[in-house]
Design a protein around this motif. Structure first.
Motif, short mmCIF file in Angstrom:
data_model
loop_
_atom_site.label_atom_id
_atom_site.label_comp_id
_atom_site.label_asym_id
_atom_site.label_seq_id
_atom_site.Cartn_x
_atom_site.Cartn_y
_atom_site.Cartn_z
N GLN A 53 27.83 32.84 -25.65
CA GLN A 53 28.77 31.78 -26.01
C GLN A 53 28.91 30.73 -24.92
OE1 GLN A 53 33.07 33.32 -24.89
NE2 GLN A 53 32.13 34.76 -26.30
N HIS A 58 31.88 27.23 -23.94
CA HIS A 58 33.14 26.58 -24.30
C HIS A 58 33.01 25.08 -24.09
CE1 HIS A 58 34.61 30.63 -24.44
NE2 HIS A 58 34.21 30.83 -23.19
N LYS A 102 38.35 25.24 -22.31
CA LYS A 102 38.65 26.64 -22.00
C LYS A 102 37.90 27.08 -20.75
CE LYS A 102 38.83 31.16 -24.33
NZ LYS A 102 37.73 32.11 -24.22
N GLU A 162 37.24 29.32 -17.69
CA GLU A 162 37.70 30.69 -17.47
C GLU A 162 37.18 31.25 -16.14
OE1 GLU A 162 36.60 32.22 -21.35
OE2 GLU A 162 34.63 32.85 -20.67
N HIS A 212 27.08 31.92 -21.54
CA HIS A 212 27.36 33.20 -20.89
C HIS A 212 27.53 34.31 -21.92
CE1 HIS A 212 31.25 31.38 -21.79
NE2 HIS A 212 31.81 32.57 -21.77
ZN LIG Z 1 33.74 32.84 -22.59
#
Ligand SMILES: [Zn+2]
Length: 408
Positions: free
Chosen positions: A97, A99, A132, A134, A264
């Motif tokens: 995925q 973001h 997002k 992280e 990632h």
């Molecule tokens: Zn993620």
């Protein structure tokens, strides 16, 4: 200040033991537990343990934004807590995925609104208008794939697998060892017809098996990961994508920062994950969930990233280890008490007037705020409203206390 009961999220990729053991509940659990959320996310808020029973943190913030969040946080982010803290336990690999950036999230959300895709629909990519970023901090060894590996090393890995079907792709990358080459190759693989993948993926798995059997060490972890992903998701283009990404092993206390556009997949382990309060995920494979390849290709950053660039700088300030990231929604540190500090009261001044989430990951701490005192043991968390700081703490044995605040 109150104790905060986290919301447990059960997903198939979770663990029946890791989160239960961390929080001192009986294990194994009935369902695999993947995440424990300490935040005010409308999807699953955490619960304040008050004298009058439990109250959702989401409700508490809605009832008194100024007291809970403070004026400066409201001025920057509105009436909502801008970050979400999770304990994440990956028993099995998560999806591949990335973001979106803040701008991509706003545009994507508005576009899907115009197309009248309901926010809760499984085919919806953008569930809010936020980026997002992280940060993951490992609590024990934590393995992940993240960021495109520098191309020279990727070519070495692909050669080491000795798979003749990979030759055209090795040539492609050798001719163009930069972001454009990676974009071309990743796009070719992720959009390849299934019959082609059904030939190429098994060939790569055979290469990985032979490499591991030969006892070579350089890419042993990479080969094992490819093999594991291929067994779980046969014929999935994500298995090939794994060849292009850094294979990272974090040790306890190590951090990894996932910026917008960074591809990632978390593989194994338990860690504390802190992110902007958003659900925006573009998936590229290794999942039964919705995958939107064109949208993923739009947000991906193909610039090769050496592993050390994914690791945030850690600076020390007194008893505090601070993980430096560019995110403005959150700031993460660990208060470490040991040695001659045991038994003494330690100041933990906040660098601005926002709220704090505290999470004890080792030992036990007595926390003192304006409103009173409480004890945090391993696996337990507290919410300190903006108008209740700064805090002090005492510990009788070596203690690690994560502290998440709003970023500067
Ligand atoms: Zn993620």
């Amino acid at each position: 200040m109150h104790l905060l009961r986290g919301a447990v999220r059960t997903y198939a990729w979770g663990s029946r033991t890791a989160i239960a053991d961390f929080t001192g509940r009986p294990s194994p659990t009935t369902h695999p537990e993947a995440e424990l959320w300490f935040g005010a996310h409308p999807g699953d808020p955490a619960w304040l343990q008050t004298e009058d029973g439990e109250e959702s943190l989401l409700q508490a913030v809605a009832d008194d934004p100024e007291g809970q969040l403070g004026a400066s946080t409201i001025g920057r982010f509105g009436d909502t807590l801008p970050f979400l803290v999770k304990v994440l336990a990956a028993g099995e690999p998560l999806s591949l995925q990335a973001h979106p950036s803040a701008q991509q999230a706003r545009e994507g959300y508005d576009r899907e609104d115009r197309l009248e895709i309901p926010v809760s629909a499984p085919t919806r990519n953008y569930r809010d208008r936020s980026h997002k970023p992280e940060l993951l901090v490992a609590l024990e060894q934590f393995d992940a794939l993240a960021g495109f590996r520098p191309v020279v090393q990727t070519v070495e890995l692909m050669r080491a697998l000795a798979v003749s079907d990979l030759d055209p792709y090795i040539n492609l990358l050798s001719d163009q060892s930069d972001a454009d080459g990676l974009r071309a190759l990743f796009t070719t693989w992720i959009t390849a017809p299934q019959p082609d993948l059904d030939v190429l993926v098994p060939a790569v798995l055979d290469g990985a098996i032979n490499y591991i059997r030969s006892g070579q060490k350089t890419f042993a972890a990479e080969a094992k990961t490819v093999l594991e992903l291929g067994e779980r998701y046969p014929g999935d283009a994500g298995v090939l994508a794994a060849l292009l990404l850094n294979r990272i092993s974090l040790q306890s206390g190590d951090g990894m920062y996932i910026a917008a556009g960074s591809l990632h997949a978390y593989l194994h382990g338990i860690g504390v994950e802190v992110m902007a309060n958003s659900d925006n995920v573009l998936r590229g494979g290794l999942t039964p969930k919705h995958v939107d390849v064109p949208e993923l290709l739009r947000v991906l950053n193909f610039t090769p990233t050496p592993q050390d660039q994914l690791r945030p700088k850690i600076i020390r300030d007194g008893r505090e280890r601070i993980y430096k990231t560019p995110a403005s929604e959150f700031a993460v540190s660990v208060l470490e008490v040991d040695g001659d500090q045991l038994g003494h009261e330690i100041d933990a001044p906040c660098r601005h007037d926002g709220p704090q989430v505290l999470l004890c990951t080792e030992g036990a701490a007595v926390v003192h705020a304006k409103s009173g005192t409480l004890t945090l043991e391993r696996g337990s968390a507290a919410w300190v409203p903006a108008d209740d700081g700064p805090i002090r703490l005492t510990a009788q044995r070596p203690t690690h206390l994560f502290r998440v605040t709003v970023g500067l």
